[in-house]
Design a protein around this motif. Structure first.
Motif: not given
Ligand SMILES: Nc1ncnc2c1ncn2[C@@H]1O[C@H](COP(=O)(O)OP(=O)(O)O)[C@@H](O)[C@H]1O
Ligand SMILES: [Mg+2]
Lengths: 275, 518
Positions: A92, A94-96, A106, A118, A120, A124, A128, A141, B1-2, B6-11, B15, B436, B439-441, B444, B517
């Motif tokens: 999709p 809009r997905q990142r 999954l 979904l 967070y 990662i 990567r 991202f 890991m967190l 570099a491995n942190r989600d910038p968004a 959110r 799932f 939700l994932y496919g 969105p 959005m």
């Protein structure tokens, strides 16, 4: 053994027999190119291997499962071990990118992990690493609708790499890409399959790409296997015979055909990053 | 890991802030809407609603009542048809004036635009309530109210459709000397005609629902009958009337669907643009408009006489100046907040329920529920929810939620069907469980549609929330109803202005959210 088809036939709902008496066996780690004119049955064959379609005849076994697994819960476990690269990446817009890649697992993740990702993205570094192999780590991202067609196709490949399947199926994975990118992408796929010891079956429209990058070539014509040979034993007359319905010209990628086999891009770094 | 940046989600930060902000805004809104699910299970309330619902069976089938019902149904249909005819007459010239289409420079006409905003921004029921004061009880008020609001809506959408089609043909015509009108007729209408017709038919379907509720303010039709039945807690009659609503709305749906499909069939190959079917339709349409005006017996002569003009003038003068005293403004501000709360809570609950009912796996048995929820207008739901949880904003929010869940559920189901199927299918082939993969496919891909539908619905719901108070469900409507009954016109005019401003503000907010959005 990776898969074994024994006399497999596939008749579509409208009564059209797309596959007839296909017998094909692949050992673990083999790399096989399917070639043949359009309408020959390449997509149908890959659909049977990918458990998208149930054969109407014969016996199909993938790993240790035979076709009796259909309609059981075992099919999910089997499917989690098969990765498919699609002609147009089924992602999709809009997905990142990170979510699109993580979605590859999954089938293996517990429900809580899939749900939490979904909100967070939970792996990662894993996403990567997969993207690094397709040279797209900087897009981790980004949103998928910000990517070009070629980049998106490589995201689709990264998802399959992240899934770490034992069998990779690819249905004309590069026919939407320009020639240089197509070659690079095919090399990437074959190199990664080899590094991970995964079996790779790819249908290709361009004969030169197939002969140059795959050790084993299966020619498909009118739902049957026309030949099944190591690439160096495939001859030009055979190809002309295979593509007889499509005229004099053989479908090729480069402007000047060179059927010499090329060493697949396969450096130590790729191998080290894998699995 | 967190720990590795570099491995942190910038968004994630954005959110989190967004989620917190949403909570901070929603919490007081839920408070203001007096959401108390407990009231649904309060033993006193349960007894009232239980007795009322029990009285639904058997539905009233007495010959005398059925006679009234038939008359009221015809009246409702006639109000809708006559109102739409009037709306069309208003909309065509207004759209021509308002649209930037066919102009050398795409300037918009600010006067017509603001007039349209006022026409649309004040809910039709408020217009009806006001007209009932001027012209007395009866369908004339309903027809005029529908004509004005729907005229405003049609004009705005017509103008937008004309602006959205390819402008090149019209520009070429103008360069070769054609007038603006001809440039639009020959350059734009051919491209836009299908969409224009389709939207008009869709609006007619809405007009039927709207005319049903006109009766609640005394403008005749089924609503008036329903109002009486509810006031006397006559469950049998209410049941029959509800069934009639559903029948009416289902057939309007069917007819409108058929008409819109008919627009898709390519024209036959002959010189005249009209086939026998179009001619038949036009004749039927014309005949039903004439018959509607006949049936309603609206004396347009009287409406437009000098005497009427005088009384209208006097009546309107009573609204000015609006009461802007601090004390009254504070009361109105509370009404605004409550109305906003009703619209937000109602829309949110509806979105959740609608999505659950629209999920592909569950849809089949629930499509009938969706249609039934949808076919009962909010105002009618409000009379029922007021019995279930007591008068107040929560009843209003529930009523909005019930009707809107039906509407959104249907739209969501359509959007999910139209979402690209391949992403979900591919995930299932990679072993993902169905939920799932969805939700994932699938989700969105459908999300922009779902969000747009929800926000559009919110724009409509703020107008609806403003009038639910007419039946005691709180908010601005309740204030307006009181003040008008007491002939406090200066106070009423402040409330009407507040409704207008609120609906404009919500339109802006919704447009901004849609943008964000995307
Ligand atoms: N779902 C289907 N129903 C009926 N016929 C189909 C269906 N899918 C494929 N076919 C037919 O089966 C034949 C093989 O198709 P396909 O496997 O897609 O060939 P290829 O991928 O080699 O071009 C074609 O003739 C095609 O028309
Ligand atoms: Mg194919």
């Amino acid at each position: 053994m990776s898969f074994r088809l024994n006399g497999v036939g596939l008749t579509h709902a409208n009564g059209f027999a797309a596959l007839k008496g296909i017998t094909l066996l692949a050992e673990k780690g083999e790399r096989i190119a399917l070639i043949g004119p359009s309408g020959a049955g390449k997509t149908s064959l890959l659909s049977v291997l990918g458990t998208a379609l149930e054969p109407t005849d014969g016996l199909a076994e993938v790993f240790e499962f035979d076709q009796n697994f259909w309609d059981t819960s075992a099919i999910k476990a089997l499917r989690a071990r098969i990765g498919t690269v699609h002609q147009s990446p089924p992602i999709p817009g809009r997905q990142r990118v990170v979510t699109a890649v993580l979605a590859g697992k999954l089938g293996q993740w517990p429900a809580w992990k899939s749900l939490a990702s979904l909100v967070y993205p939970l792996d990662i570094p894993g996403a990567r690493a997969a993207l690094e192999r397709v040279d797209l780590a900087d897009k981790l991202f980004a949103r998928c609708d910000e990517l070009s067609g070629g980049q998106l196709q490589r995201v689709g490949i990264a998802r399959v790499l992240y899934q770490q399947p034992e069998l990779i199926l690819a249905d004309e994975p590069v026919s939407a890409l320009d020639p240089a990118l197509a070659l690079a992408t095919i090399r990437l796929l074959t190199a990664d399959a080899e590094a991970c010891g995964a079996t790779l079956v790819a249908s290709l429209h361009a004969v030169d790409l197939a002969l140059g990058n795959f050790p084993r070539i299966v020619g498909v014509k009118a739902g049957r296997i026309a030949f099944d040979l190591p690439s160096e034993r495939v001859t030009v007359p055979m190809l002309h015979e295979l593509y007889a319905s499509e005229g004099e010209q053989l479908p090729i990628q480069a402007h000047e055909p060179h059927f010499l086999s090329q060493a697949p891009a396969n450096d130590a770094a790729t191998r080290a990053k894998c699995c | 890991m967190l720990l590795n940046p570099a491995n942190r989600d910038p968004a994630a930060r954005g959110r989190l802030i967004g989620a917190l902000a949403t909570l901070v805004i929603l919490w007081p809104l839920f408070q203001a809407a007096e959401v108390k699910p407990g009231a649904l299970f309060d033993s006193g309330n349960l007894k009232v609603i239980g007795n009322f619902l029990a009285a639904f069976l058997p539905p009233e089938t007495g010959a005398e009542f059925l006679g009234y019902l038939a008359k009221a149904t015809l009246e409702t249909l006639a109000i809708a048809t006559a109102g739409m005819a009037l709306a069309f007459l208003i909309a065509v010239p207004m759209a021509y004036l308002a649209t930037g289409a066919g102009r050398e420079k795409p300037t918009l006409n600010p006067i017509t635009r603001s007039l349209l905003t006022i026409l649309r921004g004040i809910p039709e029921l408020v217009w009806a309530l006001v007209f009932v004061r001027v012209f007395g009880l009866g369908p004339a008020a309903g027809v005029l109210a529908l004509g004005l609001t729907y005229g405003g809506m049609l004009a705005k959408v017509y103008a937008e459709i004309l602006e959205s089609v390819d402008a090149a043909p019209a520009r070429a015509l103008r360069h070769s000397g054609a007038s603006r009108l001809l440039a639009i007729l020959y350059g734009l209408i051919p491209q836009a005609s299908k969409e224009l017709a389709s939207y008009t038919v869709y609006r007619w379907e809405c007009a039927i629902r709207a005319s049903v509720v006109m009766g609640f303010v005394g403008a005749g039709g089924l609503g008036q009958l329903m109002d009486q039945a509810m006031k006397m807690l006559n469950g049998g009659e209410a049941a029959t009337i509800l069934l009639t609503f559903m029948g009416l709305v289902f057939s309007a749906d069917g007819l409108s669907g058929w008409l819109r499909r008919a627009l898709d069939t390519p024209p036959a190959n002959h010189a005249s643009p009209f086939g026998w079917r179009s001619i038949g339709l036009l004749v039927t349409l014309f005949a039903s408009i004439v018959a509607s005006f006949q049936l309603l017996d609206i004396g347009f002569g009287e409406l437009f006489s000098a005497e009427a003009a005088h009384s209208i003038g006097e009546f309107i003068a009573g609204f000015f100046p609006p009461d802007l005293s601090a004390e009254w403004l504070a009361k109105v501000a509370k009404g605004i907040w409550e109305t906003l709360a009703i619209s937000v809570v109602g829309t949110l609950l509806a979105a959740i329920a609608g999505l659950l009912l629209a999920l592909p796996k569950w849809r089949a048995p629930f499509s009938f529920i969706l249609n039934s929820l949808r076919s009962v207008p909010e105002l009618v739901w409000a009379t029922i929810t007021a019995l279930a949880v007591g008068l107040g904003p929560f009843a209003g929010a529930l009523a909005l939620a019930l009707h809107t869940a039906g509407v959104l559920g249907r739209l969501y189901a359509e959007a999910l069907d139209n979402a690209p199927p391949t992403p979900g299918k591919a995930l299932r082939l990679a072993g993902a469980p169905g939920g799932f993969a969805f939700l994932y496919g699938t989700l969105p891909g459908a999300a922009p549609q779902l969000i747009a539908y929800t926000l559009y619905r919110w724009e409509m719901n703020i107008r609806m929330a403003a009038i639910l108070g007419f039946v005691g469900a709180g908010g601005l409507g309740q204030l307006l109803y009181f003040e008008l009954s007491l002939f406090h016109h200066a106070q009423a005019s402040t409330v009407i202005m507040a409704m207008l401003l609120l609906s404009i503000a919500v339109d802006q907010a919704s447009a901004w959210l849609r943008q964000r959005m995307r």
